[in-house]
Motif scaffolding. Structure first.
Motif, PDB file in Angstrom:
ATOM      1  N   LYS A 147       0.691  -1.282   0.045  1.00  0.00           N
ATOM      2  CA  LYS A 147       0.078  -0.063   0.112  1.00  0.00           C
ATOM      3  C   LYS A 147       0.971   1.311   0.032  1.00  0.00           C
ATOM      4  N   THR A 148       2.302   1.198   0.386  1.00  0.00           N
ATOM      5  CA  THR A 148       2.855   2.028   0.563  1.00  0.00           C
ATOM      6  C   THR A 148       3.966   2.467  -0.631  1.00  0.00           C
ATOM      7  N   ALA A 149       4.391   1.411  -1.051  1.00  0.00           N
ATOM      8  CA  ALA A 149       5.571   1.408  -2.065  1.00  0.00           C
ATOM      9  C   ALA A 149       6.942   1.754  -1.483  1.00  0.00           C
ATOM     10  N   ILE A 150       6.960   1.729  -0.208  1.00  0.00           N
ATOM     11  CA  ILE A 150       8.209   1.991   0.486  1.00  0.00           C
ATOM     12  C   ILE A 150       9.247   0.902   0.280  1.00  0.00           C
ATOM     13  N   PRO A 151      10.302   1.223   0.009  1.00  0.00           N
ATOM     14  CA  PRO A 151      11.328  -0.192   0.145  1.00  0.00           C
ATOM     15  C   PRO A 151      11.579  -0.557   1.223  1.00  0.00           C
ATOM     16  N   ASP A 152      11.886  -1.989   1.239  1.00  0.00           N
ATOM     17  CA  ASP A 152      11.967  -2.821   2.455  1.00  0.00           C
ATOM     18  C   ASP A 152      12.718  -2.143   3.549  1.00  0.00           C
ATOM     19  N   LEU A 153      14.094  -1.927   3.324  1.00  0.00           N
ATOM     20  CA  LEU A 153      14.885  -1.375   4.453  1.00  0.00           C
ATOM     21  C   LEU A 153      14.289  -0.225   5.011  1.00  0.00           C
ATOM     22  N   GLU A 154      13.697   0.537   4.463  1.00  0.00           N
ATOM     23  CA  GLU A 154      13.111   1.968   5.029  1.00  0.00           C
ATOM     24  C   GLU A 154      12.052   1.666   5.638  1.00  0.00           C
ATOM     25  N   LEU A 155      11.213   0.793   5.038  1.00  0.00           N
ATOM     26  CA  LEU A 155       9.928   0.392   5.443  1.00  0.00           C
ATOM     27  C   LEU A 155      10.292  -0.200   6.989  1.00  0.00           C
ATOM     28  N   LYS A 156      10.986  -1.149   7.010  1.00  0.00           N
ATOM     29  CA  LYS A 156      11.263  -1.813   8.238  1.00  0.00           C
ATOM     30  C   LYS A 156      11.614  -0.617   9.461  1.00  0.00           C
ATOM     31  N   ARG A 157      12.473  -0.087   9.055  1.00  0.00           N
ATOM     32  CA  ARG A 157      12.880   0.853   9.873  1.00  0.00           C
ATOM     33  C   ARG A 157      11.731   1.929  10.286  1.00  0.00           C
ATOM     34  N   THR A 158      10.979   2.346   9.260  1.00  0.00           N
ATOM     35  CA  THR A 158       9.745   3.241   9.888  1.00  0.00           C
ATOM     36  C   THR A 158       8.731   2.401  10.803  1.00  0.00           C
ATOM     37  N   LEU A 159       8.659   1.452  10.638  1.00  0.00           N
ATOM     38  CA  LEU A 159       7.680   0.367  11.350  1.00  0.00           C
ATOM     39  C   LEU A 159       8.312   0.285  12.693  1.00  0.00           C
ATOM     40  N   GLN A 160       9.472  -0.080  12.910  1.00  0.00           N
ATOM     41  CA  GLN A 160      10.196  -0.303  14.312  1.00  0.00           C
ATOM     42  C   GLN A 160      10.052   1.173  15.021  1.00  0.00           C
ATOM     43  N   SER A 161      10.367   2.525  14.358  1.00  0.00           N
ATOM     44  CA  SER A 161      10.208   3.578  14.932  1.00  0.00           C
ATOM     45  C   SER A 161       8.918   3.741  15.485  1.00  0.00           C
ATOM     46  N   LEU A 162       7.730   3.195  14.931  1.00  0.00           N
ATOM     47  CA  LEU A 162       6.573   3.541  15.326  1.00  0.00           C
ATOM     48  C   LEU A 162       6.190   2.674  16.375  1.00  0.00           C
ATOM     49  N   SER A 163       6.687   1.274  16.432  1.00  0.00           N
ATOM     50  CA  SER A 163       6.064   0.370  17.369  1.00  0.00           C
ATOM     51  C   SER A 163       6.914  -0.017  18.344  1.00  0.00           C
ATOM     52  N   LEU A 164       8.431   0.379  18.332  1.00  0.00           N
ATOM     53  CA  LEU A 164       9.415  -0.198  19.367  1.00  0.00           C
ATOM     54  C   LEU A 164       9.989   0.947  20.160  1.00  0.00           C
ATOM     55  N   GLY A 165       9.761   2.093  19.963  1.00  0.00           N
ATOM     56  CA  GLY A 165      10.393   3.297  20.539  1.00  0.00           C
ATOM     57  C   GLY A 165       9.557   3.671  21.818  1.00  0.00           C
TER      58      GLY A 165
END
Lengths: 193, 805
Positions: free
Chosen positions: B647-665
């Motif tokens: 749904k976002t077309a964000i590349p894997d590496l960046e997407l994973k980082r983004t999700l980590q920032s939103l869920s693990l911080g």
């Protein structure tokens, strides 16, 4: 001149206006030469060949004219002279430098390692003490094509090896190509080890 | 007038007689008178009578009689002095077995002997001067024409020397020397001696010529050499003894004392020419022979002095060693070694270096290589600055700012700084830290001071091109995320760098500043334009959000504009971007804009179950939240990672980082299903409706790439990871290759023909302000240029290169 042209016609390729690979092989046979001999390089040099297995019309005809021959027999008589030219330092140098351009693939700047090794095997036997070690070194460590600079300077280097086989006077910071410097290091280790 | 026959008045001239007896009598009168004078007896004849007698003798050609006679009188008198006065007063060796440390027999009565001698001398001189006056005519009329004869006074001195000093049967000379030197010895041991006595003896010896040439006095031919010899022995021994028990400071103080004592000695009772000679003995015996012993003394030598900052002791050592040949060189060696060891410790403590087993500190007997402490750039820089400051102070307070010393200190520190392969990065990080936080609240002077000290350290860095790259990166982050604490300080740093390295170095940095300023202006124009135009809604009926753009000139900034993927922005965002782009391109035709979405942020207002918060998140996070989790219906479903990616077309590496920032911080906007820090394809995420926080405005930072992997170690300052560093160094190496080639071509173009060694030297010199290429590297580049026919080898000389136009 007419006779030379006739000779040319005899060996020239069917389609192109050059003496092609077949013509060259035939010529060698007629001259009683093994196409893999060193003296063939001298012949190629005289005939202004630009690449392996081909003599241009111009090179062929002018070359024969310069040699002053117009028959196969005449050319055959020149062969011993050509052989001796391999031992004459100044002509040998010319032939050696010529061989680099001759052996190159069209459009490439450097000579492939394989070709270089086989030509060195033809030309430098008896003239370069470390020929075998040099080839071994290249096969193990370099594995890339040979630059013109390195090819040309190898001759000077070979001369130096005769007088200074242990490289006691080798100056790392002088103007030898990097590859030759590496070889000296390699060889020094071999001597010690 | 009557003229009278003149009668010549005749003066009664004594009749000339050729009577020899007359002269003998005259001489006899003189002889007696002279003996009396020598014996300090009052004679019966007056000065005039004696003078006349002498005069007559000379006038009547009796010069030899007179001269020889007087000489004889002198000799007789002197011999009697020897026998009856001097020999009896010889000093006695107290016992054959005792001797002083110089092996001389200890003497008693030495001073008394010298006194006797002095008195004898004084009387003699007085008498002979009187006699000289009497015989003035003889000197003038008889001696002057005769080159074989000395004036009578000189003759008297000559006879004194011959008869007394160099007396054959009696060892008077030996006694003079040994008693004199014994007195010196006693004085050196601390006894009080009769200085004026020795002064008189010295003066006596100075007055007596060694031989008839009159070129040297006895002082210089017999006293001085003997004095110097015994002094040498004395000081050789003393130094060896004292060094066994004195520490370095005590010893050097003692040396100072001895020097001033010898100065006093020479000025009180010796002759000035002796001064430099005795100085040399002192410097040679007390100092030069023992330089390393003194310097390396445990607990008191040079290192100990530096450790305890003994300014005075160091200054003393510097001053004293200045008088030796090798003193300063030895000091410099020890100083360099010490600075190196301090530097090594700094590199180990803060630089991340590994300690080797040859550490000079008192380590345990472990022989394994310990891995270093985690690197701390700020502390490393501070420690290095402090090191330089410390030794600058030592140089000025103890070494008189000696240029040789300051040069040595600087070059050693340079070595130590560059031993840390990350020095360039660390200095840039230090500046970064200060410009972001450290300089806050500091006065203008303090800021200037800090910047100056930083530049001082910067000068030592060898790889300035590496520094430039890091500085750009850090500056970019500071500018874009608005983290600078002081604009003035930023500019101050840039202007200092410009002074050090020139315009080329700082031109891009200044460009970056310029871009920021221009961006502000552009945004102002854009905002005023928007406010006048009517509001447009996006196709999905959502208002177009406000946008703020920083426009970066690509050649100045360290980012690459090449890899920007196409993100699936929702319509209102897309429109916002498009509108701005249109505006900008209308003003600047011929330019191309590339949005770097990986660096953008958005302010979102999010409605949670119980509260509404304003949250600042990265652009990518915005896309995730808007595209996947922003719904009008309650949002409690877990969405799979793969769906989010779709749904976002964000590349894997960046997407994973983004999700980590939103869920693990610290602030969890999303909940993560699936354990661990890493994001797997099968993991799911859902909106955390129950989110609460005390603040209303929250910023959620993006986890940095190094911390996002679960195997990384903590990295608070932002030092590059090893992989990133390798990548940076690769780029640097590429850039260096071009710079070397450019330098070669430029040099060859202007010189046309150069020898190999000269060319290499010129290239290294040209590039020295940025980095130091190795000879091998330059050689390889030369070969590359030969290949490409920019250069050729000279046909006659293999070592010469020609420029190919």
């Amino acid at each position: 001149m007419a006779k030379i042209n006739a000779l040319y016609q005899k060996y020239k390729d069917e389609e192109d206006d050059v003496v092609g690979i077949d013509g060259v092989l035939q010529l060698c046979e007629d001259l009683g030469l093994d196409p893999q001999e060193a003296v063939v390089l001298v012949l190629a040099w005289h005939l202004g060949a630009e690449k392996i297995g081909e003599f241009t019309k111009k090179g062929f005809t002018e070359g024969l004219a310069k040699l002053g021959v117009d028959t196969i027999q005449g050319l055959k008589n020149q062969i011993p002279i050509m052989r001796s030219q391999l031992d004459d330092p100044s002509t040998f140098k010319e032939v050696y430098f010529f061989t680099f351009n001759f052996g190159r693939v069209e459009g490439q700047r450097s000579l492939s390692l394989e070709s270089a090794i086989s030509f060195w095997g033809l030309l430098l036997v008896g003239k370069f003490v470390y020929l075998e070690e040099w080839i071994e070194f290249l096969e193990e460590n370099h594995k890339k094509a040979i630059s013109k600079d390195t090819w040309n300077l190898l001759l000077d280097f070979a001369k130096l090896c005769e007088t200074d086989p242990k490289f006691e006077n080798h100056d790392e910071d002088s103007a030898w190509p990097v590859l030759i410097d590496s070889f000296v290091e390699y060889q020094k280790e071999q001597i010690e080890g | 007038m009557a003229t009278r026959k003149r009668e010549s008045a005749r003066i009664a001239v004594p009749r000339r007689t050729t009577n020899e007896a007359f002269f003998d009598e005259a001489w006899e009168r003189l002889r007696l008178a002279f003996s009396d004078i020598l014996n300090k007896d009052q004679g019966s004849l007056s000065f005039e009578e004696l003078y006349r007698n002498a005069y007559n003798l000379v006038v009547h050609k009796r010069g030899p009689l007179l001269y020889d006679g007087v000489s004889n009188v002198f000799s007789v008198h002197l011999r009697s002095l020897v026998d009856h006065v001097l020999v009896p007063s010889f000093p006695i060796a107290t016992s054959a077995n005792t001797s002083n440390e110089l092996g001389q027999p200890s003497l008693s009565g030495g001073a008394a002997f010298l006194r006797t001698l002095r008195d004898v001398w004084n009387d003699y001189v007085t008498s002979t001067m009187m006699i000289r006056d009497v015989l003035r005519y003889m000197d003038k009329a008889y001696v002057t024409g005769n080159s074989k004869l000395l004036p009578i006074y000189n003759q008297s001195l000559h006879l004194f020397k011959q008869t007394i000093i160099t007396s054959q049967p009696h060892p008077i000379q030996q006694h003079i020397l040994s008693t004199y030197l014994d007195q010196v010895y006693k004085e050196r041991q601390g006894d009080i001696i009769d200085k004026s006595l020795l002064k008189s003896i010295s003066e006596m010896l100075l007055s007596l010529d060694t031989d008839s040439t009159g070129t040297t006095s006895l002082y210089h031919s017999i006293l001085e050499p003997e004095f110097l010899t015994t002094s040498t022995t004395f000081y050789t021994q003393e130094s060896e003894n004292l060094l066994k028990s004195f520490d370095a400071t005590q010893y050097l103080v003692h040396v100072e004392t001895r020097i001033s004592q010898e100065d006093a000695r020479v000025s009180h009772y010796m002759y000035p020419t002796t001064l430099p000679k005795i100085h040399k003995i002192l410097y040679d015996e007390l100092l030069e022979r023992h330089l390393s012993v003194i310097i390396e003394m445990e607990n008191s030598g040079l290192v100990a002095m530096l450790d305890s900052n003994k300014v005075v002791d160091l200054a003393r050592m510097y001053k004293l060693f200045a008088k030796t040949n090798a003193g300063h060189d030895e000091m410099l060696k020890a100083l360099s070694a010490y600075i190196k060891s301090l530097g090594k410790t700094i590199n180990f403590d803060f630089g991340g270096a590994a300690r080797d087993s040859n550490a000079t500190t008192s380590s345990t007997s472990s022989s394994t290589i310990m891995s270093g402490q985690p690197p701390n750039p700020v502390k490393w820089v501070e420690a290095m600055i402090e090191l330089k400051d410390r030794f600058d102070l030592v140089a000025s307070s103890s070494f008189d700012n000696d240029k040789l010393f300051t040069r040595h200190i600087n070059s050693t520190i340079e070595v130590v700084v560059n031993e840390n392969s990350r020095s360039s990065e660390f200095v840039s990080l230090f500046i970064d830290e200060n410009l972001r936080k450290g300089l806050k609240g500091k006065s203008e002077n303090e800021v200037d001071e800090l910047l100056d000290k930083t530049i001082m350290l910067f000068r030592f860095i060898g790889e300035k091109d590496v520094f430039e790259r890091y500085y750009k990166q850090h500056l970019a982050k500071r500018l874009l995320f608005n983290r600078s604490v002081s604009d003035d300080a930023e500019r101050g740093m840039i202007s200092r760098l410009k002074v050090e390295c020139g315009y080329q170095f700082t031109h891009k940095l200044e460009g970056m500043f310029n871009d920021m300023r221009l961006s502000l202006e552009t945004m102002q124009s854009y905002k005023s334009l928007l406010s006048t135009s009517s509001t447009v809604l996006a196709p999905n009926n959502l208002p177009i959000p406000e946008i703020s753009v920083n426009i970066l000139t690509s050649t100045f900034w360290p980012m690459s504009s090449s890899t920007t993927p196409q993100i699936a922005f929702s319509p209102e965002l897309t429109l916002a971007l498009e509108k701005f782009q249109k505006f900008y391109l209308s003003r600047h035709s011929g330019r191309r804009l590339t949005f770097l979405h990986n660096m953008g942020t958005t302010d979102l207002r999010i409605q949670f179950d119980t509260c509404k918060k304003e949250i600042n998140v990265s652009t990518y996070a915005t896309v995730v939240l808007l595209n996947v989790f922003s719904t009008t219906t309650p949002n409690t479903e877990f969405v799979e990672y793969t769906t989010i990616r779709e749904k976002t077309a964000i590349p894997d590496l960046e997407l994973k980082r983004t999700l980590q920032s939103l869920s693990l911080g610290k602030y969890k906007i999303l909940l993560k299903r699936g354990g661990g820090k890493d994001v797997a394809d099968s993991d799911g995420f859902c909106f955390n409706g129950k989110f609460t926080a005390s603040l209303n405005k929250i910023k959620i930072p993006t986890i940095s790439s190094s911390a996002s992997s679960s195997t990384s170690t903590s990295n608070t300052i932002g030092i590059e990871t090893d992989e990133d560093r390798a990548a940076t160094m690769d780029r640097i190496d590429e850039a260096r290759k071009y710079q070397v080639e450019a330098a070669i071509v430029r040099i060859m173009k202007s010189r046309k023909q150069l020898e190999h060694n000269v060319l290499v030297g010129e290239v290294v010199k040209m590039l020295s302000s940025r980095f130091s290429p190795s000879f091998g590297m330059v050689k390889q580049r030369i070969e590359g240029l030969i290949e490409r026919e920019y250069l050729e080898r000279d046909k006659k000389d293999r070592k010469l290169y020609n420029y190919v136009a």
